[in-house]
Design a protein around this motif. Sequence first.
Motif, short mmCIF file in Angstrom:
data_model
loop_
_atom_site.label_atom_id
_atom_site.label_comp_id
_atom_site.label_asym_id
_atom_site.label_seq_id
_atom_site.Cartn_x
_atom_site.Cartn_y
_atom_site.Cartn_z
N PHE A 106 6.94 -0.32 0.16
CA PHE A 106 6.32 -2.02 0.39
C PHE A 106 7.35 -2.19 1.76
O PHE A 106 6.95 -2.39 2.57
CB PHE A 106 6.75 -2.92 -0.82
CG PHE A 106 6.10 -3.99 -0.29
CD1 PHE A 106 5.29 -4.47 0.05
CD2 PHE A 106 7.37 -5.26 0.12
CE1 PHE A 106 4.82 -5.98 0.57
CE2 PHE A 106 7.00 -6.18 0.85
CZ PHE A 106 5.76 -6.59 1.17
N TRP A 107 8.50 -1.63 1.72
CA TRP A 107 9.07 -2.41 2.80
C TRP A 107 9.39 -1.60 4.31
O TRP A 107 9.60 -2.25 5.46
CB TRP A 107 11.03 -2.68 2.64
CG TRP A 107 11.27 -4.00 1.66
CD1 TRP A 107 11.18 -3.47 0.37
CD2 TRP A 107 10.60 -5.68 1.94
NE1 TRP A 107 11.14 -5.26 -0.70
CE2 TRP A 107 10.79 -5.60 0.40
CE3 TRP A 107 10.34 -6.43 2.95
CZ2 TRP A 107 10.98 -7.46 0.28
CZ3 TRP A 107 10.62 -7.53 2.87
CH2 TRP A 107 11.00 -8.11 1.51
N LYS A 108 8.78 -0.13 3.97
CA LYS A 108 9.29 0.91 4.57
C LYS A 108 8.10 1.24 5.23
O LYS A 108 7.64 1.74 6.48
CB LYS A 108 9.77 1.98 4.55
CG LYS A 108 11.31 1.58 3.16
CD LYS A 108 12.53 1.95 4.87
CE LYS A 108 13.75 1.32 3.98
NZ LYS A 108 14.85 1.21 5.34
N VAL A 109 6.75 0.56 4.41
CA VAL A 109 5.46 1.34 5.42
C VAL A 109 4.43 0.30 5.11
O VAL A 109 4.32 0.44 5.74
CB VAL A 109 5.21 2.53 4.35
CG1 VAL A 109 3.76 3.03 4.75
CG2 VAL A 109 6.43 3.68 4.22
N LEU A 110 4.56 -0.01 4.12
CA LEU A 110 3.10 -1.21 3.62
C LEU A 110 3.71 -1.98 4.35
O LEU A 110 2.20 -2.53 5.51
CB LEU A 110 2.60 -1.79 2.46
CG LEU A 110 2.52 -0.42 1.33
CD1 LEU A 110 3.19 -1.22 -0.48
CD2 LEU A 110 1.59 -0.42 1.70
N LEU A 111 4.45 -3.10 4.85
CA LEU A 111 4.86 -4.38 5.11
C LEU A 111 4.37 -3.86 6.68
O LEU A 111 3.95 -4.86 7.93
CB LEU A 111 5.79 -4.95 4.93
CG LEU A 111 6.28 -6.52 5.57
CD1 LEU A 111 5.01 -7.60 5.11
CD2 LEU A 111 7.37 -7.15 5.01
N PRO A 112 5.53 -3.05 7.46
CA PRO A 112 5.79 -2.77 8.37
C PRO A 112 4.20 -3.18 9.34
O PRO A 112 3.58 -2.70 10.23
CB PRO A 112 6.23 -1.68 9.71
CG PRO A 112 6.60 -1.28 8.03
CD PRO A 112 6.58 -1.83 6.89
N LYS A 113 3.40 -1.77 8.55
CA LYS A 113 1.89 -1.34 9.11
C LYS A 113 0.46 -2.15 9.32
O LYS A 113 0.18 -1.56 10.24
CB LYS A 113 1.34 -0.22 8.35
CG LYS A 113 -0.21 0.43 8.30
CD LYS A 113 -0.14 1.50 9.62
CE LYS A 113 -1.41 1.92 9.93
NZ LYS A 113 -2.52 0.76 10.22
N CYS A 114 1.20 -3.09 8.17
CA CYS A 114 -0.19 -4.10 8.02
C CYS A 114 0.02 -5.39 8.52
O CYS A 114 -1.04 -6.43 8.56
CB CYS A 114 -0.70 -4.43 5.89
SG CYS A 114 0.59 -4.55 5.66
#
Lengths: 287, 289
Positions: free
Chosen positions: B203-211
């Motif tokens: 969530f912190w490494k991929v989902l959040l930065p991407k969206c």
Amino acid sequence: MAGYDHIDSPKEVDYYVDDKGNYYKLHNGVDIINVTKQFETKDGMVQALNPVSLHIRDKEFVAILGTSGCGKSTLLRMIGGFDQPTTGSVMFHKKEIHRPSAYIGMVFQSYTLFPWLNVHDNIAFGLRQLKKHTPSEINDIVHEYTELVGLKGFEKKYPKNLSGGMKQRVAIARALATDPSVLLLDEPFGALDMQTREVMQELLLNVWQRSPKTIVMVTHDIDEAILLADRVVVMTSRPGNIKEIIDVNLERPRNWKIRNTEEFLKYRERCSELIRQESMKLIQTAS
Amino acid sequence: MESMAIVANKKRVNEEVNVIQESQKRKYLSDAFTPKGTIKSRSYITISVVSFLLIFLVWWYECNLGGVNSMFLPSVASTFESAKHMFLKENFLFDIWMSVQRVLLGFAISAVVGIPLGLLIGTYAPVAAFLEPLFSFFRYLPASAFIQLFILWIGIGESSKVAIIIVGSLAQIILMVATNVRNVSISLVEVSYTLGVTRGSVFWKVLLPKCMPDIVDTLRMVLGWAWTYIIVAEMVGASEGVGFMITQAGRQFMISKIFVGIITIGIIGLALDMMCMFFKKILFPWNED
């Protein structure tokens, strides 16, 4: 080059026992044992893969060749731990693969770079996750792989400023940088134009010949499979099964010139013949 | 003879150049009307200014030559006169400041509560099952229906006005942020697992930065909607604010003041929108669109 321990996998075993009580001896490398896959769809269960068994040796380059929809990507996804087999088992170094992890790297056909990271940070991403290296070591490794895929000078660029071929080069460098034990390639050059694809194939060939590791590549490009692989696994059309395994006994190190040798043409003819049979089957069942 | 030939030649060249320029112009026009085509940013600005001017022109025409009763449509001049009066004599800036404050406060509370909830809904299916139908229901409740309730529950102070803005924006933020997270491609998540990211940290490494940029877009849109609720919010016992002013002017049949109020709301809305877009560009230079 031992790769990563699978910390949370079950204990190493020498034999796999299926539900009928049959024993299978396990090897090092990837063991695919009677793997089937069914999908649930609106029209009921679909058999994507008939029982497939295959042993991929350590540091072997295997290409899986097949018509579209033959389940070759499904098979690759099960080796990666992204999907679980309906029956049977996929083992790596005598341990069951049940989820994706850093010891099995993956390059997808679709571009999967992290868009918020530049080229350098994309390649460094895995190394920073694994926390096995100091920052200066990470820098050295990233430089090494940036150079290996010919992207020196592009370190500060964001993915949005890269061409398709460059994006896949970063993806390959990123997957290699963490030194996974197995590298899975799901039609990595499928979205690239012909010329770029050939350059990329040669790049991959050189990278692998410099430091061999277990690579399983799914493709529908016959030349690509023969040029790169030690063995080409030709699949039947759906439900997928292994139709034939072809040992490619072309001398290594290879380069693009072998495409024009008589031996290469023989392999190509054989593969084309097999693929054609499957394509015809597809067309006949459709009509 | 020779010079004549040169002149004739020059003329022909000029004609050819004209023909080429003409055909390029035509090509540019036909290109501009390609579905999903693009135009130069200078052309974009010019055309958008023209649309505003056109509205002004129609307005001006209807008042002066079209014979529309000024009871129904104030003239351009009297609207400007009203605006001048309001800004200089009636402290209209204070009204604007109060309105902006209310909307931003209500919107900020919605964002602080809504973004985490939306992120959770988009990331975890059980949370989605628990909260998504609920907020899909809330989303369709008209803010104005809550006026009496809020007066009953929290009185006619600032908090009930802020509460109206929250009703108008919270559910929208939650549901749209959830969609933003869901739009992150599964391959990006899968590839991160092969690089050592765990299920706990994806969530912190991929989902959040991407969206993140998409969330800023969501906030931009919802801020626009929240801003339009100012009229409703200031129906709750307000004694200042743009919405209050419009309601008052309506009661006194001062149409030109209503016009000033509406145009002010529009301009501030547009300014907020442009600010959000600017921040998005500055904060996320990597963003792909």
